[in-house]
Write a protein that holds these residues in place. Structure first.
Motif, PDB file in Angstrom:
ATOM      1  N   ALA A 113      85.259  51.322  45.089  1.00 49.26           N
ATOM      2  CA  ALA A 113      85.126  52.752  45.661  1.00 49.26           C
ATOM      3  C   ALA A 113      85.810  53.756  44.656  1.00 49.26           C
ATOM      4  CB  ALA A 113      85.570  52.633  47.032  1.00 49.26           C
ATOM      5  N   GLN A 114      87.153  53.372  44.510  1.00 48.79           N
ATOM      6  CA  GLN A 114      87.955  54.250  43.449  1.00 48.79           C
ATOM      7  C   GLN A 114      87.329  54.198  42.006  1.00 48.79           C
ATOM      8  OE1 GLN A 114      90.968  55.783  44.015  1.00 48.79           O
ATOM      9  NE2 GLN A 114      91.006  55.268  46.241  1.00 48.79           N
ATOM     10  N   MET A 115      86.704  53.113  41.532  1.00 52.91           N
ATOM     11  CA  MET A 115      86.238  53.172  40.323  1.00 52.91           C
ATOM     12  C   MET A 115      84.941  54.211  40.475  1.00 52.91           C
ATOM     13  SD  MET A 115      84.165  50.222  38.374  1.00 52.91           S
ATOM     14  CE  MET A 115      82.583  50.214  39.369  1.00 52.91           C
ATOM     15  N   LYS A 116      84.166  54.068  41.350  1.00 51.86           N
ATOM     16  CA  LYS A 116      83.082  55.150  41.514  1.00 51.86           C
ATOM     17  C   LYS A 116      83.471  56.564  41.713  1.00 51.86           C
ATOM     18  CE  LYS A 116      79.255  53.858  43.046  1.00 51.86           C
ATOM     19  NZ  LYS A 116      77.796  53.747  42.512  1.00 51.86           N
TER      20      LYS A 116
ATOM     21  N   ARG B  74      96.759  56.632  51.731  1.00 50.20           N
ATOM     22  CA  ARG B  74      97.019  55.347  51.320  1.00 50.20           C
ATOM     23  C   ARG B  74      96.842  54.174  52.091  1.00 50.20           C
ATOM     24  NH1 ARG B  74     101.885  56.097  50.449  1.00 50.20           N
ATOM     25  NH2 ARG B  74     102.860  54.944  52.079  1.00 50.20           N
ATOM     26  N   ASP B  75      97.375  54.260  53.516  1.00 47.77           N
ATOM     27  CA  ASP B  75      96.919  53.324  54.491  1.00 47.77           C
ATOM     28  C   ASP B  75      95.465  53.208  55.032  1.00 47.77           C
ATOM     29  OD1 ASP B  75      99.643  53.137  54.447  1.00 47.77           O
ATOM     30  OD2 ASP B  75     100.101  54.273  56.394  1.00 47.77           O
ATOM     31  N   THR B  76      94.604  54.168  54.779  1.00 45.32           N
ATOM     32  CA  THR B  76      93.414  54.075  55.135  1.00 45.32           C
ATOM     33  C   THR B  76      92.352  53.730  54.118  1.00 45.32           C
ATOM     34  OG1 THR B  76      93.152  56.582  55.382  1.00 45.32           O
ATOM     35  CG2 THR B  76      93.604  55.361  57.285  1.00 45.32           C
ATOM     36  N   GLY B  77      92.857  54.055  52.937  1.00 45.00           N
ATOM     37  CA  GLY B  77      91.961  53.947  51.732  1.00 45.00           C
ATOM     38  C   GLY B  77      90.973  55.062  51.491  1.00 45.00           C
TER      39      GLY B  77
END
Length: 319
Positions: free
Chosen positions: A241-244, A46-49
């Motif tokens: 990025a999450q969408m991809k 979560r902290d680093t994505g």
């Protein structure tokens, strides 16, 4: 890992044995997964994505023949997902080791297909939104009330689609254009100091850039379905990025047919799926034999009271 993330600027991937489970289903036939076991790794992600790469194959990567766990995985940063989203991790057979080796595979990028219209929350903030809705929600009288409601809903959908196409299509292009204009204004201001017209234009463009930046972030957030981050923190890159990553997870990247061959090409996968379901449905019959009424009467039948209940009008209480 955190130090690597802080100094690494480009895309990077870490694929290894992390000796930790992340989800309850990551351990089979062992003790129940506790929150404390997953807390540290989840906080790091979560902290680093970071994102976990989709895996295919067996559901566990380590075993002692009593417990089966998935503790080996591949994770990538946001930059990786934006540049190279079409990858997956294949879990291979362990052979002589107690760990299953992992293999990184580059998948074929799936072609774009027509998708149904999706409502974005940012459309509600348009000043003419309610006006369009009120105009679309008019009484289109027909013979039935439900038909009227259906017609009104259809009209509202068309109005929202029109609003979206006119004002919110190509948001990223609008942002790039505003930035180009703003750069030109700054270059011009360097030679024309304290020019009121240029200062006002710069202020106007900055306001437009902030407005469309928030709209872009809102759209990416909604597409990615990440709800634990708040808007306004310049998370557009992470949401994108999450969408991809989500689009990649929702796609079928490979398929194994009934003879054990792995299909990777989009056309081969499409043909296999169509053939599978056509086989389930069966072949077309030229004629269907009629049902024998005498055979039906030999089975359980409804009495007269039950038959009357079936054709009885529906009451308001039942609705």
């Amino acid at each position: 890992m955190r130090q690597i993330h802080n100094i690494q600027q480009g895309p990077w991937l870490a694929m290894r044995d992390y000796n930790v489970v992340v989800h309850p289903q990551d351990r089979l036939c062992g003790t129940e997964v506790q929150d404390m076991e997953t807390k540290e790794f989840k906080e790091y992600m979560r902290d680093t994505g970071m994102n976990e790469v989709q895996y295919v194959g067996r559901n566990y990567t380590w075993t002692n023949n009593h417990t089966y766990s998935r503790i080996d995985r591949g994770i990538v940063n946001t930059t990786w997902m934006m540049i190279m989203p079409n990858v997956k991790v294949q879990v291979l057979e362990p052979m002589v080791s107690d760990h299953s080796p992992l293999k990184l595979e580059i998948c074929q990028e799936q072609g774009k297909k027509n998708r149904p219209f999706k409502f974005f929350n940012c459309i509600v903030d348009h000043p003419q939104f309610m006006q369009h809705i009120e105009e679309a929600w008019k009484d289109r009288s027909t013979n039935g009330r439900m038909q009227t409601v259906w017609n009104n809903l259809k009209g509202v959908k068309e109005a929202i689609k029109s609003l979206n196409t006119q004002h919110y299509k190509g948001v990223d292009g609008k942002i790039k254009e505003i930035r180009r204009e703003l750069q030109g204004i700054h270059e011009e201001m360097s030679s024309k100091l304290q020019n009121k017209e240029l200062i006002d234009k710069e202020k106007e463009l900055k306001g437009e850039l902030e407005k469309w930046g928030k709209i872009e972030e809102s759209i990416y957030r909604q597409k990615s379905r990440v709800k634990w981050l708040k808007l306004g923190d310049s998370n557009s890159a992470y949401f994108y990025a999450q969408m991809k990553n989500r689009n990649h997870l929702n796609g079928i990247q490979s398929l194994t047919n009934e003879v054990g061959n792995q299909l990777m090409m989009e056309k081969d996968i499409e043909v296999e799926i169509l053939g599978y379901y056509k086989k389930l449905l069966g072949s077309r019959a030229d004629s269907i034999s009629a049902i024998n009424p005498n055979t039906m009467k030999q089975g359980t039948t409804l009495n007269r009271d039950q038959q009357v209940q079936l054709i009885k009008p529906v009451s308001k209480e039942e609705v």
